[in-house]
Design an enzyme around this catalytic site. Structure first.
Site, PDB file in Angstrom:
ATOM      1  CG  HIS A  20     -52.887  22.465  56.023  1.00 35.67           C
ATOM      2  ND1 HIS A  20     -52.184  21.297  56.085  1.00 35.67           N
ATOM      3  CD2 HIS A  20     -52.042  23.438  56.436  1.00 35.67           C
ATOM      4  CE1 HIS A  20     -50.960  21.543  56.520  1.00 35.67           C
ATOM      5  NE2 HIS A  20     -50.847  22.837  56.738  1.00 35.67           N
ATOM      6  CG  ASP A  28     -50.571  45.790  43.354  1.00 36.36           C
ATOM      7  OD1 ASP A  28     -51.148  45.148  42.450  1.00 36.36           O
ATOM      8  OD2 ASP A  28     -49.345  46.009  43.326  1.00 36.36           O
ATOM      9  CG  HIS A  99     -43.635  40.960  40.204  1.00 40.97           C
ATOM     10  ND1 HIS A  99     -44.533  40.923  41.252  1.00 40.97           N
ATOM     11  CD2 HIS A  99     -44.297  41.531  39.167  1.00 40.97           C
ATOM     12  CE1 HIS A  99     -45.682  41.452  40.857  1.00 40.97           C
ATOM     13  NE2 HIS A  99     -45.569  41.826  39.602  1.00 40.97           N
ATOM     14  CE1 TYR A 121     -42.697  44.078  41.446  1.00 41.88           C
ATOM     15  CE2 TYR A 121     -41.861  46.206  42.161  1.00 41.88           C
ATOM     16  CZ  TYR A 121     -41.940  45.208  41.217  1.00 41.88           C
ATOM     17  OH  TYR A 121     -41.259  45.337  40.033  1.00 41.88           O
ATOM     18  CB  ALA A 122     -49.010  46.528  47.858  1.00 45.88           C
ATOM     19  CG  ASN A 123     -49.301  42.234  44.507  1.00 47.01           C
ATOM     20  OD1 ASN A 123     -50.445  42.570  44.303  1.00 47.01           O
ATOM     21  ND2 ASN A 123     -48.273  42.761  43.857  1.00 47.01           N
TER      22      ASN A 123
END
Length: 132
Positions: A20, A28, A99, A121-123
């Site tokens: 947790h 990416d 970012h 930015y595919a994170n």
């Protein structure tokens, strides 16, 4: 031999050890992987393989998530990817950060899982939830 679920032993171990509020970053191909993070599972084979969304879906099948953090730049730079990511989290809190801050937060992650995605930015930073 394991019959179902994630077959990669490093990824299975990372998910099993995530508690947790721990964080796991699905990235990416271009996000820097900080040296401070001990577990790095790299699925980048070549451009587009393994796709980010396929990898994210695989992780989400086994990891409880209570919050998602993304770079705010994804909304304007990669709106289709942004929408695809959001569709996977209909009832989960989404937080956006610049970012630069996103990259700083990855330094404290339990682990990073890198895709071969070339979409900017595919994170995501996935914040571990609980299943009870």
């Amino acid at each position: 031999m394991k019959k179902t679920g994630i077959l990669n032993p490093e990824l299975t171990k990372l998910i099993a050890e995530t508690g947790h509020t721990d964080t796991v970053v699905v990235t990416d191909a271009g996000l820097p992987l900080p040296e401070t993070v001990g577990t790095k599972v790299d699925f980048a084979l070549k451009e587009g393989q393994v796709p980010f969304l396929d990898l994210l879906d695989t992780v989400l099948n086994e990891l409880s998530v209570e919050k998602v953090i993304m770079a705010e730049e994804i909304r304007s730079t990669s709106p289709d990817m942004h929408d695809n990511i959001l569709s996977r989290f209909p009832n989960i809190e989404i937080q956006y950060v610049p970012h630069v801050e996103f990259k700083r937060q990855t330094e404290n992650a339990r682990g990073l899982v890198r895709s071969g995605e070339f979409t900017p930015y595919a994170n995501v930073i996935l914040v571990g939830g609980v299943v009870y």
